[in-house]
Design a protein around this motif. Structure first.
Motif, PDB file in Angstrom:
ATOM      1  N   MET A 101     -54.852 -40.076 -99.099  1.00  7.96           N
ATOM      2  CA  MET A 101     -55.539 -39.127 -99.978  1.00  7.96           C
ATOM      3  C   MET A 101     -54.514 -38.387-100.853  1.00  7.96           C
ATOM      4  O   MET A 101     -53.465 -37.987-100.379  1.00  7.96           O
ATOM      5  CB  MET A 101     -56.305 -38.104 -99.134  1.00  7.96           C
ATOM      6  N   LYS A 102     -54.832 -38.245-102.116  1.00 10.35           N
ATOM      7  CA  LYS A 102     -53.907 -37.562-103.021  1.00 10.35           C
ATOM      8  C   LYS A 102     -53.942 -36.057-102.760  1.00 10.35           C
ATOM      9  O   LYS A 102     -55.006 -35.497-102.476  1.00 10.35           O
ATOM     10  CB  LYS A 102     -54.290 -37.844-104.464  1.00 10.35           C
ATOM     11  N   GLN A 103     -52.764 -35.454-102.881  1.00 13.62           N
ATOM     12  CA  GLN A 103     -52.675 -34.019-102.627  1.00 13.62           C
ATOM     13  C   GLN A 103     -52.224 -33.288-103.899  1.00 13.62           C
ATOM     14  O   GLN A 103     -51.259 -33.709-104.544  1.00 13.62           O
ATOM     15  CB  GLN A 103     -51.664 -33.751-101.513  1.00 13.62           C
ATOM     16  N   PHE A 104     -52.945 -32.221-104.205  1.00 15.37           N
ATOM     17  CA  PHE A 104     -52.617 -31.438-105.396  1.00 15.37           C
ATOM     18  C   PHE A 104     -52.562 -29.953-105.053  1.00 15.37           C
ATOM     19  O   PHE A 104     -53.204 -29.523-104.090  1.00 15.37           O
ATOM     20  CB  PHE A 104     -53.685 -31.633-106.488  1.00 15.37           C
ATOM     21  N   ALA A 105     -51.810 -29.219-105.859  1.00 14.20           N
ATOM     22  CA  ALA A 105     -51.840 -27.762-105.737  1.00 14.20           C
ATOM     23  C   ALA A 105     -52.208 -27.193-107.094  1.00 14.20           C
ATOM     24  O   ALA A 105     -51.802 -27.734-108.135  1.00 14.20           O
ATOM     25  CB  ALA A 105     -50.479 -27.241-105.292  1.00 14.20           C
ATOM     26  N   VAL A 106     -53.010 -26.150-107.079  1.00 13.36           N
ATOM     27  CA  VAL A 106     -53.369 -25.470-108.316  1.00 13.36           C
ATOM     28  C   VAL A 106     -52.941 -24.017-108.147  1.00 13.36           C
ATOM     29  O   VAL A 106     -53.352 -23.354-107.187  1.00 13.36           O
ATOM     30  CB  VAL A 106     -54.895 -25.564-108.588  1.00 13.36           C
ATOM     31  N   ILE A 107     -52.120 -23.536-109.064  1.00  9.48           N
ATOM     32  CA  ILE A 107     -51.662 -22.140-108.990  1.00  9.48           C
ATOM     33  C   ILE A 107     -52.380 -21.348-110.074  1.00  9.48           C
ATOM     34  O   ILE A 107     -52.225 -21.630-111.265  1.00  9.48           O
ATOM     35  CB  ILE A 107     -50.123 -22.064-109.153  1.00  9.48           C
ATOM     36  N   GLY A 108     -53.183 -20.402-109.646  1.00  5.31           N
ATOM     37  CA  GLY A 108     -53.981 -19.598-110.578  1.00  5.31           C
ATOM     38  C   GLY A 108     -55.438 -19.987-110.472  1.00  5.31           C
ATOM     39  O   GLY A 108     -55.804 -21.132-110.731  1.00  5.31           O
ATOM     40  N   ALA A 109     -56.261 -19.022-110.015  1.00  5.59           N
ATOM     41  CA  ALA A 109     -57.681 -19.332-109.799  1.00  5.59           C
ATOM     42  C   ALA A 109     -58.582 -18.704-110.860  1.00  5.59           C
ATOM     43  O   ALA A 109     -59.627 -18.131-110.559  1.00  5.59           O
ATOM     44  CB  ALA A 109     -58.090 -18.897-108.390  1.00  5.59           C
ATOM     45  N   GLY A 110     -58.140 -18.803-112.111  1.00  4.70           N
ATOM     46  CA  GLY A 110     -59.008 -18.363-113.211  1.00  4.70           C
ATOM     47  C   GLY A 110     -60.010 -19.470-113.515  1.00  4.70           C
ATOM     48  O   GLY A 110     -60.163 -20.414-112.720  1.00  4.70           O
ATOM     49  N   LEU A 111     -60.658 -19.370-114.683  1.00  7.88           N
ATOM     50  CA  LEU A 111     -61.682 -20.357-115.043  1.00  7.88           C
ATOM     51  C   LEU A 111     -61.095 -21.772-115.128  1.00  7.88           C
ATOM     52  O   LEU A 111     -61.666 -22.733-114.605  1.00  7.88           O
ATOM     53  CB  LEU A 111     -62.299 -19.948-116.380  1.00  7.88           C
ATOM     54  N   PHE A 112     -59.925 -21.888-115.766  1.00  8.78           N
ATOM     55  CA  PHE A 112     -59.285 -23.200-115.925  1.00  8.78           C
ATOM     56  C   PHE A 112     -58.848 -23.765-114.572  1.00  8.78           C
ATOM     57  O   PHE A 112     -59.165 -24.894-114.217  1.00  8.78           O
ATOM     58  CB  PHE A 112     -58.078 -23.068-116.878  1.00  8.78           C
ATOM     59  N   GLY A 113     -58.110 -22.940-113.827  1.00  4.91           N
ATOM     60  CA  GLY A 113     -57.584 -23.389-112.528  1.00  4.91           C
ATOM     61  C   GLY A 113     -58.687 -23.781-111.559  1.00  4.91           C
ATOM     62  O   GLY A 113     -58.616 -24.824-110.896  1.00  4.91           O
ATOM     63  N   THR A 114     -59.741 -22.965-111.496  1.00  5.95           N
ATOM     64  CA  THR A 114     -60.828 -23.293-110.554  1.00  5.95           C
ATOM     65  C   THR A 114     -61.580 -24.551-111.009  1.00  5.95           C
ATOM     66  O   THR A 114     -62.037 -25.326-110.173  1.00  5.95           O
ATOM     67  CB  THR A 114     -61.818 -22.121-110.373  1.00  5.95           C
ATOM     68  N   SER A 115     -61.667 -24.770-112.328  1.00  3.59           N
ATOM     69  CA  SER A 115     -62.334 -26.002-112.812  1.00  3.59           C
ATOM     70  C   SER A 115     -61.544 -27.221-112.379  1.00  3.59           C
ATOM     71  O   SER A 115     -62.113 -28.223-111.928  1.00  3.59           O
ATOM     72  CB  SER A 115     -62.432 -26.017-114.336  1.00  3.59           C
ATOM     73  N   VAL A 116     -60.215 -27.140-112.513  1.00  3.36           N
ATOM     74  CA  VAL A 116     -59.360 -28.260-112.108  1.00  3.36           C
ATOM     75  C   VAL A 116     -59.501 -28.484-110.596  1.00  3.36           C
ATOM     76  O   VAL A 116     -59.723 -29.612-110.135  1.00  3.36           O
ATOM     77  CB  VAL A 116     -57.874 -27.975-112.477  1.00  3.36           C
ATOM     78  N   ALA A 117     -59.382 -27.383-109.843  1.00  6.25           N
ATOM     79  CA  ALA A 117     -59.427 -27.481-108.374  1.00  6.25           C
ATOM     80  C   ALA A 117     -60.771 -28.026-107.890  1.00  6.25           C
ATOM     81  O   ALA A 117     -60.839 -28.907-107.028  1.00  6.25           O
ATOM     82  CB  ALA A 117     -59.176 -26.102-107.769  1.00  6.25           C
ATOM     83  N   ARG A 118     -61.841 -27.532-108.478  1.00  5.62           N
ATOM     84  CA  ARG A 118     -63.187 -27.967-108.071  1.00  5.62           C
ATOM     85  C   ARG A 118     -63.377 -29.465-108.343  1.00  5.62           C
ATOM     86  O   ARG A 118     -63.865 -30.201-107.500  1.00  5.62           O
ATOM     87  CB  ARG A 118     -64.228 -27.144-108.845  1.00  5.62           C
ATOM     88  N   THR A 119     -62.954 -29.903-109.532  1.00 11.61           N
ATOM     89  CA  THR A 119     -63.123 -31.316-109.898  1.00 11.61           C
ATOM     90  C   THR A 119     -62.318 -32.217-108.965  1.00 11.61           C
ATOM     91  O   THR A 119     -62.820 -33.235-108.490  1.00 11.61           O
ATOM     92  CB  THR A 119     -62.704 -31.534-111.363  1.00 11.61           C
ATOM     93  N   LEU A 120     -61.073 -31.836-108.698  1.00 12.65           N
ATOM     94  CA  LEU A 120     -60.237 -32.645-107.806  1.00 12.65           C
ATOM     95  C   LEU A 120     -60.854 -32.713-106.409  1.00 12.65           C
ATOM     96  O   LEU A 120     -60.886 -33.772-105.779  1.00 12.65           O
ATOM     97  CB  LEU A 120     -58.816 -32.064-107.724  1.00 12.65           C
ATOM     98  N   SER A 121     -61.366 -31.580-105.937  1.00 12.24           N
ATOM     99  CA  SER A 121     -61.998 -31.551-104.606  1.00 12.24           C
ATOM    100  C   SER A 121     -63.236 -32.439-104.574  1.00 12.24           C
ATOM    101  O   SER A 121     -63.441 -33.183-103.614  1.00 12.24           O
ATOM    102  CB  SER A 121     -62.425 -30.127-104.252  1.00 12.24           C
ATOM    103  N   GLU A 122     -64.042 -32.338-105.623  1.00  9.18           N
ATOM    104  CA  GLU A 122     -65.262 -33.160-105.685  1.00  9.18           C
ATOM    105  C   GLU A 122     -64.939 -34.651-105.684  1.00  9.18           C
ATOM    106  O   GLU A 122     -65.737 -35.465-105.252  1.00  9.18           O
ATOM    107  CB  GLU A 122     -66.087 -32.801-106.935  1.00  9.18           C
ATOM    108  N   GLU A 123     -63.750 -34.979-106.193  1.00  7.30           N
ATOM    109  CA  GLU A 123     -63.330 -36.389-106.224  1.00  7.30           C
ATOM    110  C   GLU A 123     -62.632 -36.797-104.923  1.00  7.30           C
ATOM    111  O   GLU A 123     -62.046 -37.865-104.830  1.00  7.30           O
ATOM    112  CB  GLU A 123     -62.394 -36.638-107.420  1.00  7.30           C
ATOM    113  N   GLY A 124     -62.659 -35.910-103.939  1.00  5.15           N
ATOM    114  CA  GLY A 124     -62.144 -36.245-102.610  1.00  5.15           C
ATOM    115  C   GLY A 124     -60.660 -35.996-102.420  1.00  5.15           C
ATOM    116  O   GLY A 124     -60.065 -36.526-101.465  1.00  5.15           O
ATOM    117  N   CYS A 125     -60.039 -35.228-103.310  1.00  2.00           N
ATOM    118  CA  CYS A 125     -58.596 -34.956-103.156  1.00  2.00           C
ATOM    119  C   CYS A 125     -58.376 -33.733-102.275  1.00  2.00           C
ATOM    120  O   CYS A 125     -59.245 -32.867-102.154  1.00  2.00           O
ATOM    121  CB  CYS A 125     -57.951 -34.704-104.520  1.00  2.00           C
TER     122      CYS A 125
END
Lengths: 227, 104
Positions: free
Chosen positions: A1-25
């Motif tokens: 499984m691919k692992q990612f980190a997102v630093i900053g939970a604003g609108l942009f950061g949470t969109s990236v994090a949510r999408t990656l999570s939904e894709e199983g990362c």
């Protein structure tokens, strides 16, 4: 499984994090704000409150082990620069950073950020293009002077097969995909459209009204398709 | 070849349309079956006839909107969804479709 980190939970950061999570990362989300961290607790694999400019704290959550880090620390340019520098020093393979100004962009490029995104600028260009050419739904530059665009098919090729439409000889471009809305009825009997994509369609594939064609070609030839 | 098939399809549709010309429910069903065959223009025609008989039919307006959407006619689709919501403010499918159109 691919692992990612997102630093900053604003609108942009949470969109990236949510999408990656939904894709199983596997996603590690970091922010200094407790409430933002709590809000994303159930969305990502791990949501941590810490100061990302603190090198020790970053290392303690295992950031050095992820495949890529996305830095999106809002309007704090200084923090964004410092975090990017720390990540590159730690040897993170791929660091994507959101820039907030041209000056910020230039500094990040010098620091060695692997990819710099400028959402306001990129979106501004896309919105302007969509106003100028309403039938162009999306585009991507593949090489200087060559683009891939998603567009409405010109009326003269509708109800024709790709072979009959002679797209290459007529426009000097190639259709690489057809995006079509598939009509279905949902469980309540309401009509609904589902996306269907045919990659590298066959020569006998008919282009229908309402389709979107994804086309590759030179800018000059793609201009001929703009309605 | 294609034009003769289109004519055949049109004749078939007009026959069905005349059979249920005064029945709003049947027109709605006819519209949906045209929609499922990707005959979007015919679906629109059937929904419009249905609305002419029952101008407060939120389902007809919603389905009309989806057929317009299939043809890439987003303005017409939006107006149809708005009309469905005007008739029935709780029409969830129309609200969802409208949200998706705004993001387009």
């Amino acid at each position: 499984m691919k692992q990612f980190a997102v630093i900053g939970a604003g609108l942009f950061g949470t969109s990236v994090a949510r999408t990656l999570s939904e894709e199983g990362c596997d996603v590690l989300l970091i922010d200094s704000n407790e409430e933002r961290v709590r809000d994303m607790d159930e969305v990502v694999s791990q949501s941590v409150q810490l100061d990302a400019t603190d090198e020790k704290a970053l290392k303690s959550v295992g950031i050095a082990d992820v495949d890529a880090v996305v830095v999106s620390v809002g309007k704090d340019m200084e923090a964004s620069i410092l975090v990017t520098m720390l990540l590159k020093e730690m040897g993170i393979k791929w660091v994507v950073v959101k820039a907030i100004s041209e000056a910020h962009y230039k500094i990040l490029a010098r620091l060695g950020a692997d990819r710099i995104v400028f959402p306001e600028r990129e979106m501004g260009v896309k919105v302007a293009n969509s106003l100028l050419h309403p039938t162009i739904f999306d585009y991507l530059e593949v090489a200087p002077g060559y683009n891939i665009i998603e567009t409405e098919p010109p009326p003269e090729i509708i109800d024709k097969s790709i072979e009959e439409a002679r797209v290459r000889s007529r426009y000097g471009v190639d259709i690489i995909a057809i995006k079509r809305k598939r009509p279905v009825l949902d469980s309540s009997g309401n009509s609904k459209l589902e996306d269907e994509v045919t990659i590298v369609p066959q020569a006998d594939e008919i282009i229908r009204e309402g389709d979107a064609i994804v086309v590759i070609g030179s800018e000059a030839n793609l201009e001929k398709l703009k309605l | 070849m294609i034009s003769s098939k289109l004519k055949e399809r049109r004749d078939q549709f007009l026959k069905k349309l005349s059979e249920c010309a005064q029945d709003a429910e049947a027109l709605l069903v006819l519209g949906k079956s045209c929609f499922l065959s990707s005959w979007y223009r015919e679906a629109i025609e059937a929904y419009k006839k249905c609305i002419a008989l029952e101008n407060r039919n939120d389902a007809a307006y919603y389905n009309l909107g989806v057929a317009y959407q299939a043809l890439g006619k987003h303005r017409e689709a939006r107006n149809a969804f708005l009309k469905a919501l005007e008739i029935n403010p709780n029409h969830g499918a129309s609200q969802e479709a409208l949200n998706n159109l705004a993001a387009y």
